[in-house]
Design a protein around this motif. Structure first.
Motif, mmCIF file in Angstrom:
data_model
loop_
_atom_site.group_PDB
_atom_site.id
_atom_site.type_symbol
_atom_site.label_atom_id
_atom_site.label_comp_id
_atom_site.label_asym_id
_atom_site.label_seq_id
_atom_site.Cartn_x
_atom_site.Cartn_y
_atom_site.Cartn_z
ATOM 1 N N LEU A 37 1.262 -0.769 0.315
ATOM 2 C CA LEU A 37 -0.362 -0.124 0.193
ATOM 3 C C LEU A 37 1.097 1.174 -0.079
ATOM 4 C CD1 LEU A 37 -2.422 -0.951 2.765
ATOM 5 C CD2 LEU A 37 -3.124 -0.956 -0.137
ATOM 6 N N PRO A 38 0.469 1.909 -0.665
ATOM 7 C CA PRO A 38 1.447 3.646 -0.921
ATOM 8 C C PRO A 38 1.094 3.963 0.849
ATOM 9 C CG PRO A 38 -0.448 3.880 -2.247
ATOM 10 C CD PRO A 38 -0.430 2.406 -1.365
ATOM 11 N N VAL A 39 2.447 4.431 1.361
ATOM 12 C CA VAL A 39 2.680 5.439 2.305
ATOM 13 C C VAL A 39 2.140 6.465 2.236
ATOM 14 C CG1 VAL A 39 4.365 5.889 4.183
ATOM 15 C CG2 VAL A 39 4.445 4.045 2.941
ATOM 16 N N PRO A 40 1.600 7.131 3.366
ATOM 17 C CA PRO A 40 0.888 8.403 2.674
ATOM 18 C C PRO A 40 1.277 9.658 2.916
ATOM 19 C CG PRO A 40 -0.419 7.927 4.649
ATOM 20 C CD PRO A 40 0.496 6.264 4.360
ATOM 21 N N ASP A 41 1.211 10.482 2.839
ATOM 22 C CA ASP A 41 3.004 11.832 3.278
ATOM 23 C C ASP A 41 2.232 12.852 3.774
ATOM 24 O OD1 ASP A 41 4.091 12.130 0.712
ATOM 25 O OD2 ASP A 41 2.264 12.301 -0.165
ATOM 26 N N ALA A 42 0.764 12.370 4.394
ATOM 27 C CA ALA A 42 0.569 12.678 5.984
ATOM 28 C C ALA A 42 -0.607 12.302 6.559
ATOM 29 C CB ALA A 42 0.762 14.430 6.527
ATOM 30 N N HIS A 43 -0.950 12.221 8.110
ATOM 31 C CA HIS A 43 -1.897 11.781 8.296
ATOM 32 C C HIS A 43 -2.748 11.929 9.354
ATOM 33 C CE1 HIS A 43 0.877 9.748 11.457
ATOM 34 N NE2 HIS A 43 0.027 9.516 11.552
ATOM 35 N N ALA A 44 -4.119 11.767 9.863
ATOM 36 C CA ALA A 44 -4.341 12.418 11.614
ATOM 37 C C ALA A 44 -5.481 11.489 11.975
ATOM 38 C CB ALA A 44 -5.485 13.550 11.111
ATOM 39 N N PRO A 45 -4.579 10.979 13.201
ATOM 40 C CA PRO A 45 -5.529 9.603 14.096
ATOM 41 C C PRO A 45 -6.686 10.159 14.321
ATOM 42 C CG PRO A 45 -3.577 10.020 14.876
ATOM 43 C CD PRO A 45 -3.640 11.119 13.810
ATOM 44 N N LEU A 46 -7.963 10.284 14.248
ATOM 45 C CA LEU A 46 -9.134 11.184 14.437
ATOM 46 C C LEU A 46 -9.882 10.670 15.915
ATOM 47 C CD1 LEU A 46 -11.774 10.901 11.347
ATOM 48 C CD2 LEU A 46 -9.852 13.131 12.034
ATOM 49 N N VAL A 47 -9.452 11.007 17.165
ATOM 50 C CA VAL A 47 -10.462 10.756 18.463
ATOM 51 C C VAL A 47 -11.817 11.519 18.617
ATOM 52 C CG1 VAL A 47 -8.270 9.482 19.485
ATOM 53 C CG2 VAL A 47 -8.595 12.012 19.650
ATOM 54 N N ASP A 48 -12.339 10.832 19.883
ATOM 55 C CA ASP A 48 -13.935 11.214 20.330
ATOM 56 C C ASP A 48 -13.362 12.213 21.367
ATOM 57 O OD1 ASP A 48 -13.860 9.809 22.003
ATOM 58 O OD2 ASP A 48 -15.814 8.935 21.354
ATOM 59 N N ALA A 49 -14.478 12.991 22.176
ATOM 60 C CA ALA A 49 -13.924 14.092 23.327
ATOM 61 C C ALA A 49 -13.573 12.784 24.183
ATOM 62 C CB ALA A 49 -15.281 14.497 23.768
ATOM 63 N N ARG A 50 -13.584 11.500 24.797
ATOM 64 C CA ARG A 50 -13.486 10.695 25.227
ATOM 65 C C ARG A 50 -11.678 9.474 24.773
ATOM 66 N NH1 ARG A 50 -16.279 6.325 25.035
ATOM 67 N NH2 ARG A 50 -17.526 6.637 23.220
ATOM 68 N N GLY A 51 -11.277 10.187 23.673
ATOM 69 C CA GLY A 51 -10.204 9.895 23.846
ATOM 70 C C GLY A 51 -10.429 8.325 22.649
ATOM 71 N N ALA A 52 -11.365 8.312 22.723
ATOM 72 C CA ALA A 52 -12.147 6.667 21.433
ATOM 73 C C ALA A 52 -11.422 6.525 19.772
ATOM 74 C CB ALA A 52 -13.424 6.098 21.924
ATOM 75 N N ASP A 53 -11.059 5.794 19.283
ATOM 76 C CA ASP A 53 -10.754 6.004 17.646
ATOM 77 C C ASP A 53 -11.611 5.973 17.312
ATOM 78 O OD1 ASP A 53 -9.440 5.271 15.405
ATOM 79 O OD2 ASP A 53 -9.250 3.382 16.070
ATOM 80 N N ARG A 54 -11.600 7.079 16.257
ATOM 81 C CA ARG A 54 -12.803 6.939 15.538
ATOM 82 C C ARG A 54 -12.275 7.614 14.257
ATOM 83 N NH1 ARG A 54 -17.468 9.142 18.133
ATOM 84 N NH2 ARG A 54 -19.091 8.455 16.536
ATOM 85 N N GLY A 55 -11.520 7.328 13.801
ATOM 86 C CA GLY A 55 -11.160 6.303 12.542
ATOM 87 C C GLY A 55 -9.375 7.361 12.314
ATOM 88 N N ARG A 56 -9.378 8.051 10.521
ATOM 89 C CA ARG A 56 -8.182 7.989 10.368
ATOM 90 C C ARG A 56 -8.527 8.959 8.886
ATOM 91 N NH1 ARG A 56 -2.938 6.265 10.818
ATOM 92 N NH2 ARG A 56 -1.592 6.302 8.765
ATOM 93 N N VAL A 57 -7.384 9.727 8.657
ATOM 94 C CA VAL A 57 -7.656 10.206 7.665
ATOM 95 C C VAL A 57 -5.783 10.145 6.989
ATOM 96 C CG1 VAL A 57 -7.610 12.730 6.314
ATOM 97 C CG2 VAL A 57 -8.812 11.638 7.742
ATOM 98 N N ASP A 58 -5.649 9.724 5.969
ATOM 99 C CA ASP A 58 -4.327 9.597 5.005
ATOM 100 C C ASP A 58 -4.378 10.712 4.261
ATOM 101 O OD1 ASP A 58 -3.550 7.813 6.766
ATOM 102 O OD2 ASP A 58 -4.115 5.897 5.744
ATOM 103 N N ILE A 59 -3.324 11.311 4.056
ATOM 104 C CA ILE A 59 -3.209 12.347 3.152
ATOM 105 C C ILE A 59 -1.837 12.753 2.165
ATOM 106 C CG2 ILE A 59 -2.894 14.774 2.773
ATOM 107 C CD1 ILE A 59 -3.388 15.487 5.539
ATOM 108 N N PHE A 60 -2.104 11.919 0.755
ATOM 109 C CA PHE A 60 -1.578 11.961 -0.448
ATOM 110 C C PHE A 60 -1.037 13.087 -1.362
ATOM 111 C CE2 PHE A 60 -3.584 8.588 0.819
ATOM 112 C CZ PHE A 60 -2.631 7.480 0.972
ATOM 113 N N ARG A 61 0.340 13.581 -1.332
ATOM 114 C CA ARG A 61 0.552 14.659 -2.325
ATOM 115 C C ARG A 61 -0.061 13.679 -4.167
ATOM 116 N NH1 ARG A 61 5.548 15.205 0.765
ATOM 117 N NH2 ARG A 61 5.175 17.541 1.480
ATOM 118 N N ASP A 62 -0.416 14.739 -5.037
ATOM 119 C CA ASP A 62 -0.803 14.265 -6.198
ATOM 120 C C ASP A 62 -0.282 15.923 -7.367
ATOM 121 O OD1 ASP A 62 -2.936 15.711 -6.177
ATOM 122 O OD2 ASP A 62 -4.682 13.559 -5.571
ATOM 123 N N THR A 63 -0.860 15.016 -8.070
ATOM 124 C CA THR A 63 -0.544 16.371 -9.180
ATOM 125 C C THR A 63 -1.477 17.603 -9.779
ATOM 126 O OG1 THR A 63 -2.012 14.961 -11.203
ATOM 127 C CG2 THR A 63 0.553 14.355 -11.043
#
Length: 189
Positions: A37-63
């Motif tokens: 899988l391609p390695v993202p250029d940046a990412h953001a692990p998402l949490v809620d107010a209790r600190g529980a895992d709510r997902g992730r955003v991977d950011i890729f540079r493209d054209t």
């Protein structure tokens, strides 16, 4: 009547087919997969107010700029506003520390606003019943770093809001409280 060529194929007994598939599966056991899988250029692990895992955003540079790949977990069916915010802080419980929307050009809010939009304005996330929220988003003409880039001196955050963005009301689209937040950091983490 003309018989198509595929109709003349001989039927393979189910046991022979199963044996062939089993052997093919065994032939690949213990081998390292050849695709990565391609390695993202940046990412953001998402949490809620209790600190529980709510997902992730991977950011890729493209054209065209930046491509964001979102996976949002634990959200009920509904429509949620989401934005890139200007400050790389996600202090619970309200995530106000993430500041306003990322807006390096000083535009007004809203993808439907003739005077908008902020670079951080994104389409709404729609979560269907019993599903994980997924979205692929394009930030055309945006940079990850450098002058006017997402990751600047005070960072940036990805925020999911409690209500849908109306796409026109300045400055936030009436999208309600901030229910999940992730600090955007360089690299794939």
């Amino acid at each position: 009547m003309i018989t198509p060529p595929y109709a003349k194929a001989r039927a393979i007994p189910a046991t022979a087919l199963l044996a062939a598939l089993t052997l093919a599966g065994c032939a690949n056991m213990g081998k390292t997969p050849t695709t990565k899988l391609p390695v993202p250029d940046a990412h953001a692990p998402l949490v809620d107010a209790r600190g529980a895992d709510r997902g992730r955003v991977d950011i890729f540079r493209d054209t065209t700029g930046l491509r964001l790949e979102l996976v949002a977990r634990g959200f009920g069916a509904g429509t949620y506003g989401m934005h890139v915010h200007a400050v790389g802080q996600c202090n619970a419980p309200d995530f106000a520390s993430a500041g306003p929307h990322w807006n390096p050009t000083g535009a007004q809010h809203g993808r439907e606003n003739p005077l908008g939009a902020h670079h951080g304005d994104l389409p709404n996330l729609v979560v269907e019943p019993d599903t994980i929220g997924r979205a692929t988003l394009q930030l055309v003409g945006s940079r990850l770093t450098g002058d006017g880039g997402v990751i600047d001196g005070d960072g940036a955050a990805f925020v999911i809001h409690a209500a849908p963005d109306d796409m026109k009301t300045d400055p936030s689209g009436n999208s309600g409280g901030r229910v999940a937040c992730g600090v955007i950091v360089a690299g794939g983490g």
